[in-house]
Scaffold this motif. Structure first.
Motif, PDB file in Angstrom:
ATOM      1  N   VAL A 115       0.886  -1.144   0.010  1.00 41.19           N
ATOM      2  CA  VAL A 115       0.161   0.096  -0.021  1.00 41.19           C
ATOM      3  C   VAL A 115       1.084   1.215  -0.040  1.00 41.19           C
ATOM      4  O   VAL A 115       0.630   2.383  -0.731  1.00 41.19           O
ATOM      5  N   ARG A 170       0.899   4.149  -3.131  1.00 41.03           N
ATOM      6  CA  ARG A 170       0.908   5.735  -2.862  1.00 41.03           C
ATOM      7  C   ARG A 170       2.039   6.607  -3.187  1.00 41.03           C
ATOM      8  O   ARG A 170       1.976   7.622  -4.009  1.00 41.03           O
ATOM      9  N   SER A 230      -6.512  -6.486  -3.306  1.00 41.35           N
ATOM     10  CA  SER A 230      -7.031  -5.816  -2.052  1.00 41.35           C
ATOM     11  C   SER A 230      -5.904  -4.609  -1.712  1.00 41.35           C
ATOM     12  O   SER A 230      -6.552  -3.493  -1.312  1.00 41.35           O
ATOM     13  N   GLN A 270      -6.901  -1.507  -3.603  1.00 39.73           N
ATOM     14  CA  GLN A 270      -8.145  -0.984  -3.221  1.00 39.73           C
ATOM     15  C   GLN A 270      -7.799  -0.111  -1.890  1.00 39.73           C
ATOM     16  O   GLN A 270      -8.230   1.051  -1.946  1.00 39.73           O
ATOM     17  N   ASP A 271      -6.984  -0.769  -1.177  1.00 36.01           N
ATOM     18  CA  ASP A 271      -6.701   0.000   0.175  1.00 36.01           C
ATOM     19  C   ASP A 271      -5.936   0.966  -0.186  1.00 36.01           C
ATOM     20  O   ASP A 271      -6.120   1.978   0.897  1.00 36.01           O
ATOM     21  N   LYS A 273      -6.207   3.481  -2.481  1.00 39.23           N
ATOM     22  CA  LYS A 273      -7.141   4.412  -2.772  1.00 39.23           C
ATOM     23  C   LYS A 273      -6.418   5.317  -3.565  1.00 39.23           C
ATOM     24  O   LYS A 273      -6.405   6.627  -3.481  1.00 39.23           O
ATOM     25  N   GLU A 283      -5.623   6.774  -7.665  1.00 42.92           N
ATOM     26  CA  GLU A 283      -6.481   7.030  -8.924  1.00 42.92           C
ATOM     27  C   GLU A 283      -5.889   6.457 -10.063  1.00 42.92           C
ATOM     28  O   GLU A 283      -6.836   6.473 -11.127  1.00 42.92           O
TER      29      GLU A 283
END
Length: 354
Positions: free
Chosen positions: A68, A72, A100, A103-104, A106, A108
């Motif tokens: 994640v 980012r 997953s 998706q986590d 977030k 774009e």
């Protein structure tokens, strides 16, 4: 077949396919050293490759949070148009849910999750693992996905029948001396013998293989040689762009080849090339790229010069009856990141004949 020689990795195949799909940033979810060499090579081709650098504690407790964080970071730092998360053996063993994490995060940026590891016997599994989520995301059509399935199966078939996967172990070889073969090729072209020069190359390797056709034309411009090249406008985004650039480059250098097949059709293209050779009925043939795609029944009675970039392909080509077999060593690294035709070693030797 159970191989006892190194074979291409399905993880690396997934990375290359992500590049062909227009992915700007690929995130390898695994240890920092996984696929290191090819990751570096792909960065030469304009795709950034990041890693979650999983260590022994993540092997036990999972790497969801590091993935994640890297996703980012990638979006904020590079503003990519597309991204791909590519799995590794570690990610598979610990059961990571790549989608997953996407998706986590977030983010774009359009991003696909490629569930893959290196435990497949055939590297085409890595290609399909990237193409299937790309089709689900609308990056390619369902028709293109099926086309790719067919082409991958044909490429695999050629390797199993006449290529480096045709036996348990093949001794690598550098092939014949290029200056000896070049001298004979020029001798034939100057003698008035009829010839055909065929490029049936795999994707970006055509940036160098095309030079061998160009060099022959430069050295023997009046020879009775027909030029063929698999540069038709089909395939994934990068494949089509490469074909257009190479064709334009060849034409600028005086070679306007007949187009026969696309750059991703090298495995399926052999019979069509063979039929064209049969129609032309030449005295000699120069086959470059994936010469073993052309079934041997089409070249019997012809003096064949074949050029590959695979040292393990030399012996099978000789067994097919090719009289002169050469290898362009380290061709692939030299064609990553380029946007114009690159001089080949055989091309340079040909030019030295005058």
């Amino acid at each position: 077949m159970d191989y006892i020689q190194p074979r291409p990795s399905s993880i690396v195949a997934a990375l290359y396919t992500a590049r062909d799909l227009g992915v700007d940033v690929a995130v390898l979810h695994g240890p920092s050293g996984c696929s290191f060499k090819h990751a570096r090579l792909l960065e030469e081709d304009g795709m950034r490759v990041l890693t979650t650098s999983l260590a022994d504690n993540e092997f036990i407790f999972g790497g969801h949070d590091p993935l994640v964080r890297v996703l980012r970071y990638a979006e904020e730092a590079f503003h990519p148009r597309r991204m791909a998360v590519v799995g590794t053996c570690v990610a598979m063993i610990i059961g990571e849910d790549l989608q997953s994490a996407v998706q986590d995060a977030k983010i774009e940026t359009p991003t696909i999750a490629v569930d893959i590891h290196a435990g497949f016997r055939e590297n085409i599994e890595g290609v399909l693992a990237a193409l299937e989520p790309a089709a689900d995301a609308g990056w390619i059509s369902a028709e293109e996905l099926e086309r790719q399935r067919y082409l991958l199966a044909k490429a695999n078939e050629v390797e199993r029948l006449r290529g480096a996967a045709s036996r348990t172990y093949i001794e690598p070889s550098r092939g014949d001396l290029k200056h000896v073969a070049a001298r004979r090729l020029v001798e034939l072209a100057d003698s008035g013998a009829t010839g055909v020069a065929v490029m049936n190359a795999k994707k970006e390797t055509a940036y160098m293989f095309a030079d061998e056709l160009v060099a022959l034309h430069e050295v023997c411009p009046d020879a009775a040689v027909t030029y063929l090249a698999n540069l038709e406008d089909r395939g994934l985004p990068k494949v089509r762009d490469d074909a257009a650039r190479i064709l334009a480059g060849m034409r600028e250098m005086g070679v306007d080849p007949e187009l026969l097949g696309a750059l991703d059709e090298y495995g399926a293209n052999g019979p069509a090339i063979g039929e064209r050779i049969r129609e032309l009925d030449p005295d000699f043939a120069l086959l470059v790229g994936v010469p073993h795609a052309v079934p041997p029944e089409y070249t019997r009675g012809i003096e064949v010069f074949s050029i590959t970039n695979g040292p393990r392909q030399v012996e099978p080509l000789r067994e097919m009856g090719h009289r002169h077999v050469m290898v362009e060593i380290d061709l692939h690294p030299k064609t990553l990141g380029v946007r114009e035709i690159v001089e080949s070693e055989f091309g340079a030797v040909l030019r030295s004949m005058r």
